[in-house]
Structure formats: C-alpha cells, structure tokens
Design a protein around this motif. Sequence first.
Motif, mmCIF file in Angstrom:
data_model
loop_
_atom_site.group_PDB
_atom_site.id
_atom_site.type_symbol
_atom_site.label_atom_id
_atom_site.label_comp_id
_atom_site.label_asym_id
_atom_site.label_seq_id
_atom_site.Cartn_x
_atom_site.Cartn_y
_atom_site.Cartn_z
ATOM 1 N N VAL A 129 35.501 25.009 53.629
ATOM 2 C CA VAL A 129 36.986 25.279 54.940
ATOM 3 C C VAL A 129 36.398 25.649 55.833
ATOM 4 O O VAL A 129 37.111 24.903 56.943
ATOM 5 C CB VAL A 129 38.281 26.203 54.449
ATOM 6 C CG1 VAL A 129 39.020 26.034 54.923
ATOM 7 C CG2 VAL A 129 38.097 26.190 52.798
ATOM 8 N N GLY B 210 34.866 22.678 57.973
ATOM 9 C CA GLY B 210 36.323 21.455 58.149
ATOM 10 C C GLY B 210 35.972 20.071 57.306
ATOM 11 O O GLY B 210 36.402 19.181 57.612
ATOM 12 N N LYS B 211 34.794 19.687 56.343
ATOM 13 C CA LYS B 211 34.439 18.592 55.833
ATOM 14 C C LYS B 211 34.006 19.135 54.805
ATOM 15 O O LYS B 211 33.397 20.232 54.042
ATOM 16 C CB LYS B 211 33.896 17.463 57.081
ATOM 17 C CG LYS B 211 32.612 18.440 57.503
ATOM 18 C CD LYS B 211 31.732 17.353 57.918
ATOM 19 C CE LYS B 211 29.912 17.735 58.633
ATOM 20 N NZ LYS B 211 29.423 16.937 58.841
ATOM 21 N N ASP C 35 46.665 27.593 52.363
ATOM 22 C CA ASP C 35 45.382 27.615 52.633
ATOM 23 C C ASP C 35 44.721 26.245 53.012
ATOM 24 O O ASP C 35 44.606 25.308 53.090
ATOM 25 C CB ASP C 35 44.137 28.657 52.452
ATOM 26 C CG ASP C 35 44.205 29.856 53.794
ATOM 27 O OD1 ASP C 35 45.079 29.780 54.879
ATOM 28 O OD2 ASP C 35 44.080 31.245 52.900
ATOM 29 N N ALA D 230 45.963 22.748 54.410
ATOM 30 C CA ALA D 230 46.020 23.363 55.352
ATOM 31 C C ALA D 230 44.527 21.866 55.346
ATOM 32 O O ALA D 230 43.824 21.539 56.219
ATOM 33 C CB ALA D 230 45.635 24.221 55.721
ATOM 34 N N PHE D 231 44.079 22.807 54.232
ATOM 35 C CA PHE D 231 42.313 21.702 54.978
ATOM 36 C C PHE D 231 42.540 21.288 53.619
ATOM 37 O O PHE D 231 41.619 19.974 54.269
ATOM 38 C CB PHE D 231 41.486 22.874 53.037
ATOM 39 C CG PHE D 231 39.775 22.356 52.733
ATOM 40 C CD1 PHE D 231 39.324 22.426 54.257
ATOM 41 C CD2 PHE D 231 39.919 22.139 51.291
ATOM 42 C CE1 PHE D 231 38.003 21.740 54.217
ATOM 43 C CE2 PHE D 231 38.170 22.654 51.473
ATOM 44 C CZ PHE D 231 37.876 21.898 52.466
ATOM 45 N N ARG E 63 45.411 19.046 54.532
ATOM 46 C CA ARG E 63 45.858 17.820 55.816
ATOM 47 C C ARG E 63 44.231 17.882 56.642
ATOM 48 O O ARG E 63 43.831 16.687 57.508
ATOM 49 C CB ARG E 63 46.152 18.930 56.690
ATOM 50 C CG ARG E 63 47.776 19.272 56.050
ATOM 51 C CD ARG E 63 48.480 17.589 55.247
ATOM 52 N NE ARG E 63 48.431 16.368 56.607
ATOM 53 C CZ ARG E 63 48.876 15.309 56.794
ATOM 54 N NH1 ARG E 63 49.482 14.933 54.793
ATOM 55 N NH2 ARG E 63 49.361 14.180 57.070
ATOM 56 N N THR E 64 43.379 18.657 57.239
ATOM 57 C CA THR E 64 42.163 18.260 57.762
ATOM 58 C C THR E 64 41.155 17.308 56.970
ATOM 59 O O THR E 64 40.519 17.142 58.062
ATOM 60 C CB THR E 64 41.148 19.331 57.500
ATOM 61 O OG1 THR E 64 42.260 20.703 58.393
ATOM 62 C CG2 THR E 64 40.138 19.276 58.378
ATOM 63 N N LEU E 65 41.134 16.942 56.032
ATOM 64 C CA LEU E 65 39.978 17.041 55.318
ATOM 65 C C LEU E 65 41.150 15.071 55.268
ATOM 66 O O LEU E 65 40.585 14.215 54.787
ATOM 67 C CB LEU E 65 39.275 16.875 53.863
ATOM 68 C CG LEU E 65 39.244 18.248 53.396
ATOM 69 C CD1 LEU E 65 38.339 18.495 52.073
ATOM 70 C CD2 LEU E 65 37.979 18.359 54.142
ATOM 71 N N LYS F 130 42.549 13.345 57.921
ATOM 72 C CA LYS F 130 43.111 12.938 58.953
ATOM 73 C C LYS F 130 41.288 12.828 59.200
ATOM 74 O O LYS F 130 41.465 11.972 59.962
ATOM 75 C CB LYS F 130 42.747 13.984 59.495
ATOM 76 C CG LYS F 130 44.397 15.049 59.946
ATOM 77 C CD LYS F 130 44.786 15.717 61.144
ATOM 78 C CE LYS F 130 45.864 16.365 60.562
ATOM 79 N NZ LYS F 130 46.574 17.654 61.846
ATOM 80 N N VAL F 131 40.048 13.339 58.400
ATOM 81 C CA VAL F 131 38.652 12.795 59.133
ATOM 82 C C VAL F 131 38.488 11.742 58.446
ATOM 83 O O VAL F 131 37.895 10.769 58.969
ATOM 84 C CB VAL F 131 37.871 13.966 58.801
ATOM 85 C CG1 VAL F 131 36.147 13.419 58.435
ATOM 86 C CG2 VAL F 131 38.068 15.728 59.300
#
Length: 520
Positions: free
Chosen positions: A73, A76-77, A98, A101-102, A104-106, A108-109
């Motif tokens: 986490v 971030g990827k 958590d 949130a993780f 959503r980060t992925l 976006k990437v």
Amino acid sequence: MTVEISQNARAVAAASVGILRAGQSGNIEEAINLALAHMSYAAEFPRLAQVSLQAFLRGKRNDAATRLVDNVVAKGKASPEVAVLAIRHLLSSDRADDAYAFARTLLKVNGNVEPRLAEAAARAALASHRPISEALGILEMAKDFAKDDGIFLRAYGELLLSAGRYAEAANVLAPIVSQRPNTTNTRLLLARALKHAHRLEEACTEMLAVMELDPSVTNRRSAVALLLQVGRDAEAKELYDSIVSERQNNLGKTFSEGLATLHTRLDSVKLPQKRLDWAWEIVTRKLGCPPSHNREDWDRRAKWGHLLDKLIQDWLECCIDKAGEIATYFNVSDANRNAVIEASDEGKGVLLVSAHIGPMFAGPIAIHSFGKPYRWLSSTPSISTASFTDSLISTADLNEVQVAQRVVDSLRSGCLVTLAADGAMSPNAPRITWEGRSITYSPFCAMLSYKTKVPTIFTSPIWVENQFRFVVKRLPAADTGEGLRQFSTRWQQAFFEEVKNVLSAGPENLRLNGGIWRNI
C-alpha cells in the motif's frame, strides 16, 4: 546481505519459485519461512509479493500478511493479482477505508481496469459504506474487459440487482448460470432479478432449481411465493405443507419445552459477528457504558434471542392452534392496551410500526388479543389453508404497489396494521445512514401519517424477566403548517430513538436478522 537480492532478478525469481513449490507441496511452514526471509523487498516484485502473500494467508500468518500488505500500500502500485490479495486482506482485517483508498489509487494509475481488481475495489467501496452507485460505477469501467469472468460478472449482476436495474442484472447473470448450472447463489440472484423484472414464470423455474440445489427453508418459502404468483396454487400448497410438517417435527410438544431447549442450540447460530459488534457499539453509546462486563455472555444471550424469535415464528406458522401457549408469557399492561384502543377509536385505523428487533413475531399474537380487526405484514406466503391468512398482508406474493394498497385499504376500514419500517421488498429498497451504517428504511409510514392523519404507534415486544412485555409509544403527528420533509425527519428521529431503547433493553431483543441488520 552479501548478494543484493533486490537487484538480482534471478535470485528473486528463484525465491518466488521456492515459495510457490513449498506451498504446492503442502509444506506451508517452509513457504512462510522463505517468504519472511524476503519480506523487506517483496513489495517491489509482483510475483514475489503474490506468492508470499498467498503463503502468509494460507498459513494464517495475518501479522506477516499485514506487514507485506502495508508495504504494498505504501508503494502505491501493485499488479492486479497482488492488489486483489491486498484489498481482500484489508477487508478481512476490518480496514475497509484503507482497502478502498488503496483501490482508488490503483484505479487512477491504471488505464484499462482489470476485472478482478474492479471486483475487489467495488467490494471495498461497499464495505466502506460508499453508495451502491459508486461501487457499480467501478464495475462499469471494467465490464468490457470481463469476457466470461464469472466472479466479476456475478458481482456486476448483484450490484445491478441492488441498483434496481433488474433486466440488465438478469442478462448478466443468465449466461453464468447457463455455463455453471450448479452455482446456487448466482441462480438465486438470477431468480430475484427475473422476479423484479416481472418475468415471473422464468423466475419460478430458477427458484425451483435453486431449491433442488439447496432445499433450505428460506429457499423453499421463496419457491412457494413464486408458485403462488404464477398461479400454481396446488404445488405451492403441497410444498408449503411439507415445510410446515418438517418444522412441526422439530418443535417440542409445548412452547415452554421449546423455550427450555433454546440454549442447547446456541452453537448452531451462524450470524455475522459484525452485527453483534455493531449492536454492542449502539447500546454502549446509548447507555454511556458497555452493556455487560462479559461480552461473550452478552453475545450468547443475543443469539438466544435470535432463536426465540425463530421459535415464535415456527409456532405461529406450524402450531397456530396452540398460540395461547405463547400468550401465557405475555405481560400486556392496561396502559399499553388502552393506548392502542384509544387510537383505534379515532376511526382512521392505526399504523403499528416496528423494526426487525425484539421477538417481533410475538406482536401479531398480542394484537389479536385486543379484539380489534387487524392486519400484519410479513414475508410469510399467503397459503389459503393457513389459519392466519385473512389477517396477513404477504410481501412474498404481492408486489410493492399491491402491498401499499392493501395497507391503505385496511386502514380505511378501521384496522390495526402492523409493519416494519425497516423492511425491504425489493433489492433497491430505500436506505439511510443510521449509527454509521447504511440500512434499509422506508419513509412510507411517515408519509402515510402526514397525508391521511392516521395515528402511528411504535410497538415492539421485548423479552424481560422470562416474559414478553410490550413497548407502545405514540409517534409524532404532523403539526399545522408543518411540511412533509420536516415532519418525516422528526418522525424518523422519534422512531429510531425507540429502536435504540429496545436494543438497550437486553441482548435478547436484538434479533440480528432482516431489516436494519440486512446489510451488516
């Protein structure tokens, strides 16, 4: 270390293979030890992270899994495979925020959203109390890449069902069932989608197939309801009679005997622990302190109360001629009785509003003793031979419009009508946020009170000191000039204050099933 493995692709690949082979050969401890040796940099290498996480999870080494997931986490990827494992672990560790949130980060990437990652992200969205529409939107991004991925498509179909997009849900779920005909849960979802899409014959066919795969009482009752809806009354009666006969054989000779044996069945009660945890939180906030010094005993008493309501339901449906045995445990005060009778004397009928709390099936029996015409809403099928059919408004074999009309007609004729405001007739039943959770709640009762001036009374049986007592509280009436929205909010607040009072009356009164508990 002499050799900097983090810079040596061959060494990392060898470590990954070693962990994988140890796990495949059943030597999970060796796999865990190998994974631990490479923990510090495993998050940098997708394959190593994947096999390490799999080893930790198989060996129930949640501490090690959490360390590795936290490293992933923080990075971030992750590969889709590692991401799915990480999200699932966070969810199982009650870290839904958590996890989301993780995810959503992925999302976006990544450009193209991998279906399994989307499925895990959608579950994280729901677990962190995001709207169904938000979770569904995640799956919509990946649907074109899913092909015949059964896990993704099942989740997509289930969310379409929850969103009220019934025809689309049926179209997504039907191919899965065709390819995998023994998938009971997916077939059940398909049957529900077809039912709410008004394709009743097909829904009935699917529900009968579900019943063959899993002949639980719940599935057989659903099959009875659909048989009634398609006009196959004789088959419905035969099936219902078989259910009643089977349940009768499991009941004691007397209600008292059934009560005396409930404690022997506590270990058989399978309920989500999160429901008990949520109830504990609600009652603790209400009382200002924990409700018991012994949480384990409190939980067992709650499970006993769950069994108590099931016993009353069995008695009501299978031994209605002996309902008087239940009534011997009633303690209905004159004040409570008079409150209902006086409201009834106003001549507009009375709406007796409850929730899925307390031993709620004791309610209709108590109301019967008032000597007033009454109706009660229940998912019990309205089989013509059942002695309580005349007083039942069945949500099992009537649609929402028909149920609402029956309620209104019953009130106009002066009946007492009891229903649960947190009930859900359809998968996309309205929801609100209450006590930090998304729960089903219909504003129907408040709106009906506002528009027709029918009196509304909160009612709920509670089990206290080895007897059934009854909470009876008049709910607000609309003030002159008060708007519908303002009144509905005031009525809702008063209703849920009484709900909390019942939950605080002892763990035996939680019930823990249906209504407010449905999505927990």
